[in-house]
Write an enzyme that holds these catalytic residues in place. Structure first.
Site, PDB file in Angstrom:
ATOM      1  N   LYS A  72       3.741  20.944 -43.767  1.00 11.25           N
ATOM      2  CA  LYS A  72       3.224  20.402 -42.505  1.00 11.25           C
ATOM      3  C   LYS A  72       2.384  21.464 -41.823  1.00 11.25           C
ATOM      4  CE  LYS A  72       4.732  20.237 -38.247  1.00 11.25           C
ATOM      5  NZ  LYS A  72       3.456  20.434 -37.503  1.00 11.25           N
TER       6      LYS A  72
ATOM      7  N   GLU B 143      10.196  33.124 -40.943  1.00 14.71           N
ATOM      8  CA  GLU B 143       9.340  34.210 -40.441  1.00 14.71           C
ATOM      9  C   GLU B 143       9.114  33.913 -38.970  1.00 14.71           C
ATOM     10  OE1 GLU B 143       7.644  36.692 -42.111  1.00 14.71           O
ATOM     11  OE2 GLU B 143       7.734  36.117 -44.226  1.00 14.71           O
TER      12      GLU B 143
ATOM     13  N   CYS C 197       2.609  37.657 -34.855  1.00 11.24           N
ATOM     14  CA  CYS C 197       4.034  37.968 -34.777  1.00 11.24           C
ATOM     15  C   CYS C 197       4.265  39.470 -34.906  1.00 11.24           C
ATOM     16  CB  CYS C 197       4.800  37.193 -35.840  1.00 11.24           C
ATOM     17  SG  CYS C 197       4.033  37.253 -37.448  1.00 11.24           S
TER      18      CYS C 197
ATOM     19  N   GLU D 284       8.366  37.472 -26.153  1.00  9.00           N
ATOM     20  CA  GLU D 284       7.137  37.408 -26.952  1.00  9.00           C
ATOM     21  C   GLU D 284       6.096  36.635 -26.163  1.00  9.00           C
ATOM     22  OE1 GLU D 284       6.917  34.943 -30.615  1.00  9.00           O
ATOM     23  OE2 GLU D 284       6.068  36.722 -31.574  1.00  9.00           O
TER      24      GLU D 284
END
Ligand code: NAI
Ligand code: MG
Length: 500
Positions: free
Chosen positions: A190, A264, A299, A401
């Site tokens: 996806k 991840e 990231c 983050e």
């Protein structure tokens, strides 16, 4: 699911970029069962540049069924032959690198010259790397005595359900497709709703070489399309890249059916600068590590900058000079170093963090701030590289983050305290250490709790590295031979009595 603003705008395709033909199920280009579509926005102009199907449970069902049907034949293709197909895909991607790069820049806002072109080239390299590994799917023999033959086989798992984000969409898709298929699995992937075009273009290249159903690529929203994929009973393995929050949702879905999962996830990575590194090369390295030229939507962004007190001000002065010289502008313009944030939601989120920094009297704005409200940069989701200083590692901006170009600079004097602060995070993805003293640099590298520490450089991942997170930054590795073996095969032991 609410409609995004883009869904109401007319679609104006951009020349030199890929126009989607639908999504790829069983070797065919199809729309969604419901007929619904998602508009893809160019974040530099807030215009709609294409539409893709809005897949939901029925489409997931069709894709998983096609993959399951393709699996028995694909797993029995000699691994070296599977590898050869991946090598041909690598060549075909390379031949269309420019179109792929422009497509990535258009839909993500990542600058063509500094980011998107590199991503397109890296995608070809990833297929090439894994294409050469077919013969490495080896097992072992176990010495159980002269009259017993015991050996292991590396067998594929079956249908892999993969879900990827938008920040490096094509590279991250390749990182799942290439190892999974090399190892004999089939896949339903996806794409992220914000950046499906480059992934569909890559799928278009892949399907020229692969049997129908081996790779299926669907487009849709998170819960509506990713949800049924994560929970589908025929999925034998889940591989997810994205936020830690959704990573937990995926892991819960996997737990229901005892399905292996690779994650991840996010990061809040520290950069530790020693007093001997108050030099231009380290400043360039920090700009790279912070990924300012991809708007820090990475990231691995080194978003907490621990500077020794002796060099705190002089280092930040150099950082300001070099960073503010970078050109922010249209991602498709070769002159631009920095492009735009992906969408309005992320743009608003980044601006809120900047506003919080500006409001606090105890946080000093070193440079940057809120984006301009008028002029060419107000046309898209452009943000400014921003640095705040003088607050502690406990501040929200130093803990969460942000996924935008907001860097927090923190003073240190005692090395052990600096390392303690670096490790005081629920994340543990990347880290950066800057010093001429290599012994000291490596001692710090060993003491830092993260999956990847770089010393005196701030680069991106390369094929062959077992890259991945400690703590809540993730689980498992996919970027290497070992990663492929661990993440996309299961060992079977066969034990034979030779005395009969
Ligand atoms: P996200 O984690 O929601 O999206 C990543 C992918 O997961 C997309 O394909 C999305 O459709 C899918 N997804 C979302 N909810 C799902 C669900 N319930 N079930 C199955 N699939 C689902 O990330 P988003 O919303 O785009 O960004 C939010 C934040 O996540 C960012 O600000 C950043 O902090 C973090 N993020 C981290 C990334 C990384 O590489 N570490 C990449 C993208 C986002
Ligand atoms: Mg977009």
């Amino acid at each position: 699911m609410s409609m995004t603003a883009a869904e109401t705008k007319p679609v104006v395709p951009m020349s030199g970029t890929y126009q989607p033909k639908g999504m790829l199920i069983d070797g065919k280009w199809v729309g969604s069962a419901s007929g619904a579509r998602i508009a893809v926005e160019n974040p530099a102009k807030r215009t709609s540049v294409a539409e893709v199907p809005r897949a939901a449970a029925a489409d997931v069902e069709a894709a998983v069924t096609a993959a399951a049907r393709a699996f028995p034949a694909w797993k029995n293709v000699v691994p070296r032959e599977r590898g050869k197909l991946l090598l041909r895909i690598a060549e075909a991607i390379e031949a269309r690198v420019e179109e792929l790069a422009r497509t990535i820049a258009l839909e993500t806002g990542n600058a063509l010259r500094t980011q998107a072109r590199g991503e397109a080239k890296m995608t070809a390299d990833i297929f090439r790397y894994f294409g050469g590994l077919g013969s490495e799917l080896k097992g072992e023999t176990v010495p159980l005595g002269e009259h017993v033959l015991s050996y292991t086989r590396r067998e594929p798992l079956g249908v892999v359900g993969a879900i990827i984000p938008w920040n490096a969409p094509v590279m991250l898709a390749a990182l799942k497709i290439a190892p999974a298929l090399c190892a004999g699995n089939v896949m339903v992937l996806k794409a992220a709703e914000d950046a499906p075009l480059g992934v569909l273009m890559m799928a278009d290249i892949c399907q020229e070489f692969l049997p129908p159903g081996v790779l299926n690529v669907i487009t849709g929203y998170g819960a509506e399309c990713g949800g049924p994929l994560a929970n589908h009973p025929k999925i034998a393995k889940l591989s997810f890249t994205g936020s830690t929050e959704v990573g937990k949702v995926i892991m819960r879905a996997a737990a229901e059916r005892i399905v292996p999962v690779s994650l991840e996830l996010g990061g809040k990575s520290p950069s530790l600068v020693y007093p001997d590194a108050d030099e231009d090369w380290a400043v360039d390295g920090i700009i790279n590590a912070m990924r300012f030229t991809r708007q820090s939507q990475s990231c691995t962004a080194g978003s907490r900058l621990f500077l020794h007190e002796d060099i705190f001000d002089s280092f930040l002065a150099k950082l300001e000079k070099k960073t503010t010289a970078l050109k922010i502008g249209d991602p498709l313009d070769e002159a631009s170093d920095i492009g735009t944030i992906i969408n309005n939601k992320q743009y608003t989120k980044v601006c809120k963090y900047v506003e919080e920094g500006l409001k606090r009297s105890d946080a000093k704005l070193v440079f940057g701030g809120l984006p301009p409200k008028t002029g060419p940069l107000a046309e898209g989701y452009y943000t400014l590289p921003t640095v705040f200083a003088d607050r502690s590692n406990d501040w929200r901006l130093a803990r969460e983050e942000i996924f935008g170009p907001v860097l927090v600079a923190i003073r240190w004097s005692d090395e052990a305290e600096a390392i303690r602060m670096a490790n005081d995070s629920h994340y543990g993805l990347a880290a950066y250490v800057w010093t001429h003293d290599i012994g000291r640099g490596l001692r710090a590298a060993h003491a830092i709790e993260s999956g990847w520490v770089q010393v005196n450089q701030g680069g991106g991942q390369s094929p062959g590295m077992s890259y991945g997170g400690f703590k809540q930054s993730g689980l498992g590795r996919e970027f290497s031979l070992e990663g492929m073996l661990d993440s996309f095969t299961q060992r079977k032991s066969v034990t034979v009595n030779l005395a009969v």
